[in-house]
Design an enzyme around this catalytic site. Structure first.
Site, mmCIF file in Angstrom:
data_model
loop_
_atom_site.group_PDB
_atom_site.id
_atom_site.type_symbol
_atom_site.label_atom_id
_atom_site.label_comp_id
_atom_site.label_asym_id
_atom_site.label_seq_id
_atom_site.Cartn_x
_atom_site.Cartn_y
_atom_site.Cartn_z
ATOM 1 N N HIS A 93 -11.111 -20.210 5.951
ATOM 2 C CA HIS A 93 -10.999 -20.283 5.043
ATOM 3 C C HIS A 93 -10.989 -21.076 4.107
ATOM 4 C CE1 HIS A 93 -14.665 -17.420 5.941
ATOM 5 N NE2 HIS A 93 -14.965 -18.694 5.616
ATOM 6 N N SER A 146 -20.267 -22.077 7.254
ATOM 7 C CA SER A 146 -19.183 -21.159 5.905
ATOM 8 C C SER A 146 -18.360 -22.086 5.019
ATOM 9 C CB SER A 146 -18.709 -20.419 6.013
ATOM 10 O OG SER A 146 -17.196 -19.914 7.173
ATOM 11 N N ASP A 172 -8.373 -16.811 3.846
ATOM 12 C CA ASP A 172 -8.016 -15.770 4.305
ATOM 13 C C ASP A 172 -7.633 -16.566 5.772
ATOM 14 O OD1 ASP A 172 -10.299 -17.407 5.559
ATOM 15 O OD2 ASP A 172 -11.705 -16.071 5.025
#
Length: 239
Positions: free
Chosen positions: A189, A12, A186
């Protein structure tokens, strides 16, 4: 117009590299390489090295290897999940290291030599912050610790040294920053500040790869600048 390609491959962190909520580190790089190289994101949220091995052929079959100047590999944040985690993403650290080797070896087998690869360790991690984010967004919970991630980062560093590929130690860079928590949106990330820090360290390494690939230093943009074009007969400037 065919420009050299830069491929951001990983989990991600790479998938979200053009996402404003994740700091847009891919977009920062793309901006710097305008009319010099195309920056392509090939990131897969939630993927581990075990998963990524399965799609190497499809991903890199679609991009001519003779156009790829640089590939970044950023994996490990999901592999380092605890075996008890509901996500089921845990990959033993020994397999993680082997998978990284296999990924680099696959790249080499399709014509992307090791000197075009930049391997990055997973950055540090703030569990409580990320756990709260998952709860608030009704997502599958992940159980892991920054200590686990750090161990995988060291394994990544060892693999890079073994293979002789360029290595960027994001874990060390991010964890040693005096305002480390602010580098993440968060807990996992990147924030805008984190993306800017990554860009600061990654861009020079990437620039060197592209310059070596193109064989020109400093790099020139494709096609003449607007103020270099012959006003009376523009075609002359494009011959």
């Amino acid at each position: 117009m065919s420009l050299p390609k830069i491929v951001l491959f990983g989990d991600s962190h790479s998938q979200r590299s053009f996402d404003p909520k994740s700091g847009c580190w891919g977009a920062l790089l793309a901006d710097k390489f305008q009319r010099i190289a195309d920056v392509i994101s090939r990131g897969f949220s939630g993927y581990t090295t075990r998963f990524c091995k399965q799609l190497m052929r499809d991903v890199f079959q679609a991009i001519p290897s003779n156009e790829i100047a640089c590939v970044t590999i950023l994996l490990g944040s999901n592999d380092a999940t605890d075996p008890s985690s509901p996500s089921g993403l845990y990959v033993p650290i020994g397999e993680y290291a082997t998978n990284l080797e296999d990924i680099v070896n696959h790249l080499e087998s399709v014509g992307i030599p090791k000197n075009r690869v930049i391997m990055m360790s997973p950055p540090n991690y703030f569990h409580e912050t990320f756990h709260q984010y998952l709860v608030e967004n009704n997502q599958t919970l992940h159980v892991k610790s920054d200590k686990q991630v750090k161990e995988y980062a060291q394994a990544c560093k060892n693999v890079a040294a073994k293979l002789g590929v360029t290595f960027l130690d994001l874990n060390d860079i991010f964890s040693s920053h005096p305002e480390s928590p602010t580098l993440f949106a968060d807990g996992l990330h990147f924030s805008t500040k984190g993306a800017e820090l990554l860009d600061q360290y990654l861009y020079p390494l990437m620039l060197d790869k592209v310059e070596r690939f193109v064989g020109t230093k400093p790099l020139n943009v494709k096609f003449p600048l607007w103020n270099e074009i012959d006003r009376a007969d523009p075609s002359k400037s494009f011959q």
